[in-house]
Design an enzyme around this catalytic site. Structure first.
Site, PDB file in Angstrom:
ATOM      1  N   ASP A 230       3.140  -4.721   7.973  1.00  0.00           N
ATOM      2  CA  ASP A 230       1.935  -3.913   7.848  1.00  0.00           C
ATOM      3  C   ASP A 230       0.744  -4.852   8.028  1.00  0.00           C
ATOM      4  O   ASP A 230       0.405  -5.632   7.139  1.00  0.00           O
ATOM      5  CB  ASP A 230       1.927  -3.252   6.464  1.00  0.00           C
ATOM      6  CG  ASP A 230       0.595  -2.583   6.131  1.00  0.00           C
ATOM      7  OD1 ASP A 230      -0.330  -2.630   6.969  1.00  0.00           O
ATOM      8  OD2 ASP A 230       0.485  -2.020   5.029  1.00  0.00           O
TER       9      ASP A 230
ATOM     10  N   CYS B  31      -4.690   2.356  -3.739  1.00  0.00           N
ATOM     11  CA  CYS B  31      -3.456   2.880  -3.145  1.00  0.00           C
ATOM     12  C   CYS B  31      -2.300   1.905  -3.338  1.00  0.00           C
ATOM     13  O   CYS B  31      -1.453   1.736  -2.452  1.00  0.00           O
ATOM     14  CB  CYS B  31      -3.629   3.183  -1.659  1.00  0.00           C
ATOM     15  SG  CYS B  31      -4.893   4.407  -1.333  1.00  0.00           S
TER      16      CYS B  31
ATOM     17  N   GLN C 160      -4.488  -5.195   7.068  1.00  0.00           N
ATOM     18  CA  GLN C 160      -5.512  -6.128   6.577  1.00  0.00           C
ATOM     19  C   GLN C 160      -5.500  -7.461   7.317  1.00  0.00           C
ATOM     20  O   GLN C 160      -6.488  -8.196   7.267  1.00  0.00           O
ATOM     21  CB  GLN C 160      -5.311  -6.395   5.071  1.00  0.00           C
ATOM     22  CG  GLN C 160      -5.485  -5.166   4.183  1.00  0.00           C
ATOM     23  CD  GLN C 160      -6.899  -4.628   4.196  1.00  0.00           C
ATOM     24  OE1 GLN C 160      -7.864  -5.343   4.475  1.00  0.00           O
ATOM     25  NE2 GLN C 160      -7.035  -3.343   3.913  1.00  0.00           N
TER      26      GLN C 160
ATOM     27  N   LYS D 226     -10.496  -0.836  10.701  1.00  0.00           N
ATOM     28  CA  LYS D 226     -10.706  -1.956   9.792  1.00  0.00           C
ATOM     29  C   LYS D 226     -11.109  -3.217  10.559  1.00  0.00           C
ATOM     30  O   LYS D 226     -11.227  -4.292   9.975  1.00  0.00           O
ATOM     31  CB  LYS D 226      -9.444  -2.220   8.974  1.00  0.00           C
ATOM     32  CG  LYS D 226      -9.123  -1.107   7.961  1.00  0.00           C
ATOM     33  CD  LYS D 226      -7.962  -1.508   7.085  1.00  0.00           C
ATOM     34  CE  LYS D 226      -7.309  -0.341   6.372  1.00  0.00           C
ATOM     35  NZ  LYS D 226      -8.124   0.226   5.298  1.00  0.00           N
TER      36      LYS D 226
ATOM     37  N   HIS E 148       0.876  -1.172   0.000  1.00  0.00           N
ATOM     38  CA  HIS E 148       0.000   0.000   0.000  1.00  0.00           C
ATOM     39  C   HIS E 148       0.918   1.228   0.000  1.00  0.00           C
ATOM     40  O   HIS E 148       2.026   1.173   0.535  1.00  0.00           O
ATOM     41  CB  HIS E 148      -0.831  -0.049   1.281  1.00  0.00           C
ATOM     42  CG  HIS E 148      -1.938   0.951   1.372  1.00  0.00           C
ATOM     43  ND1 HIS E 148      -1.715   2.269   1.680  1.00  0.00           N
ATOM     44  CD2 HIS E 148      -3.274   0.817   1.214  1.00  0.00           C
ATOM     45  CE1 HIS E 148      -2.881   2.912   1.705  1.00  0.00           C
ATOM     46  NE2 HIS E 148      -3.842   2.064   1.426  1.00  0.00           N
TER      47      HIS E 148
END
Lengths: 416, 148
Positions: A199, A365, A202, A225, A122
């Site tokens: 990261d 993104c 998600q 999220k 991203h």
């Protein structure tokens, strides 16, 4: 297994019609909806507790501080962290990554040093490192993505070497859903004395997370999220790392003693939480964690495997639709990118929206990945705990309307 | 109660889809006096416009690009409408096209086929798609006028 219909009752927003059709919310990789429990926790905080934290002596200040710190404990438990003091609250995943790029990167990355990322990152896990590279004269390297939409581990092994200072990779792709073997990549980095940032924007919402087995040094994610409010991000760092880092932002709450020329810093994690934080949303995030805990992250994962498999099967059964990324649900999460022959994702998104179906269209993104996939943009349907297979059918039905609209034009054109 | 069937006739008019499927004046010009391009960073729509302008007349015009049906058909119709016209007329048509999309004004007869894009004005998030090629055109016209 999850009782989806029961779960849906907790989400007031889902019980509405959009453009005259029941809302089918399939944009969960962008942000998830919030259960009543989270919304009520926000209201309850403002109605009963609101006060600034870490300073006041009065009862409300103490209560707010306790609830804020209790959320830090809950976050630590949720991700398998040993110490709550290794958990820093930020605004979002992006800020967590920027914090590391600044507070760790400025100290440890120098001219000619290498920063290893991947082509499926991203932008939030690219741009902070580009800024760091520019400040320090460091070099960026990108792990390639295979045609199957997975990280090329041979390439990773070739890239990560003695000049590598940090490897920063996504745990689960927001475009392809791919779950990356981050423990293996972290081991490659460690072998060369480099640190790893994962990261988890998600992955934290969709997978059971145990930072102690991931082998990474930093783990970043966002509350919004995973049923929580917007404006709350998390950075976890391996024990000892935060203590050795310089502050990111300066201000109140992050100091110990302030003198005219210089100051000393508060202990971690407060050293990294300058100014009044997002107290209400942090506290309400704890209700989101409770909600997920009650469901069980293993059950969340199982549910998503089922609905993702159903979505992939249904999409692939339609002639002219291509699904990007791994097809095996063991290797992926519930963000499903697809393209439709001859119909641009923005047209698809506009049309299905008229049938109440919310999906994402665009580059997500992730422009480097779009270039690698050789598509200008994709459609993305992404699922969560409250989605059911009936909604996959609603998506397919809505897509059929898109086919009919564009097909009509084609046949008219042919007649001329 | 039966669900309403959305009417897309206002948005995806036959003419739009026709220009999307069979773009007019697509390609590059050999003797372009201006080569301009524009990108919509939010959605990735892309337009390259080649113009051959002499003595205040757009002698030839061609475009390349990729993106949604709205952005590409708008570019195709733009080239169709403006090939051979004076830059003055081009600016007038541009102003009328923008007025239709941004102010919701009824299409001016001078717009010709471009009136097919009228329905886009109802979808605020898609207006930028229709305007992309026109913003690129404006840059090209300004460039030509400065050079002259």
């Amino acid at each position: 297994m999850l009782d989806v219909m029961r779960i849906r009752e907790d989400f007031p927003i889902l019980a509405q019609e959009v453009n005259g059709h029941p809302l089918v919310y399939l944009d969960n990789a962008a942000t998830t909806q919030k259960p009543r429990q989270v919304i009520e926790a926000l209201v309850r905080y403002y109605e009963t507790t609101n006060a600034n934290i870490h300073r006041g002596i009065h009862t409300l200040a103490v209560r707010a501080t306790e609830q804020y710190e209790a959320t830090r404990d809950a976050v630590a438990t949720h991700i398998g962290a040993i110490n709550a003091s290794d958990v820093v609250f930020t605004r979002n995943t992006t800020e967590s990554i920027n914090l590391v790029a600044r507070a760790w990167g400025d100290e440890h990355v120098g001219e000619g040093d290498e920063i290893v990322l991947s082509l499926m990152e991203h932008h939030s896990n690219i741009v902070p490192w580009q800024l760091l590279a520019r400040r320090k004269g460091a070099v960026l390297r990108y792990i390639n993505v295979t045609d199957e939409g997975e990280l090329d581990l041979d390439h990773a092994r070739a890239l990560i070497g003695p000049r590598t200072k940090i490897v920063s990779v996504v745990h689960m792709s927001n475009v392809l859903g791919t779950i990356n073997p981050v423990a293996e990549i972290a081991a490659m980095a460690r072998a060369h004395g480099a640190v790893t940032l994962v990261d988890g924007a998600q992955s934290a919402p969709h997978l059971p997370i145990d930072v102690s087995t991931l082998g990474c040094d930093f783990f970043a994610f966002s509350a919004h999220k995973m049923l929580g409010p917007t404006g709350v991000g998390v950075l976890w760092a391996k024990p000892g790392l935060l203590e050795a880092m310089q502050p990111f932002l300066g201000g109140g709450d992050m100091i110990s003693v302030v003198r005219p020329e210089a100051s000393t810093w508060a202990d971690v994690p407060h050293k990294f939480e300058a100014g009044t934080p997002n107290i209400a949303d942090v506290i309400a995030f704890s209700a989101a964690l409770d909600y997920l805990k009650a469901l069980g992250m293993t059950n969340v994962r199982e549910h998503e495997k089922q609905i993702t498999a159903a979505a992939i099967d249904a999409l692939m059964a339609v002639e002219g639709i291509r699904v990007h990324g791994p097809l095996d649900v063991e290797k992926r999460g519930g963000a499903v990118s697809f393209t439709v022959d001859g119909i641009h994702p923005h047209d698809i998104s506009t049309i299905v929206d008229q049938y109440g179906v919310a999906i994402r269209a665009g580059h997500h993104c992730a422009q480097l990945l779009m270039r690698r996939l050789e598509v200008p943009a994709t459609n993305r349907a992404s699922f969560y705990i409250y989605n059911h297979t009936g909604e996959v059918e609603a998506l397919i039905d809505a897509l059929d309307h898109a086919f009919r609209i564009f097909h009509r034009a084609e046949s008219r054109t042919a007649v001329r | 109660m039966p669900n309403p069937e959305p009417q897309f006739d206002d948005l995806y008019r036959e003419l739009i889809l026709d220009h999307y499927r069979r773009p007019r004046n697509r390609g590059a010009l050999e003797n372009a006096t201006q080569r301009v391009e524009g990108l919509n960073p939010v959605c990735g729509d892309e337009i390259h416009l080649d113009l051959r302008i002499h003595d205040g007349v757009i002698e030839d015009i061609a475009f390349e690009g990729n993106g949604c049906s709205i952005s590409q058909s708008s570019a195709s119709m733009l080239t169709d409408r403006l090939k051979g016209v004076t830059t003055e007329e081009a600016r007038r048509v541009m102003a009328k096209f923008r007025a239709m999309l941004m102010k919701g004004e009824p299409p001016d007869p001078e717009l010709g086929d471009l009136e097919a894009l009228e329905g886009v004005a109802q979808l605020a998030v898609r207006v930028k798609c229709a305007l992309l090629s026109w913003n690129v055109l404006q840059e090209g016209l300004t460039e030509a006028e400065t050079a002259a």
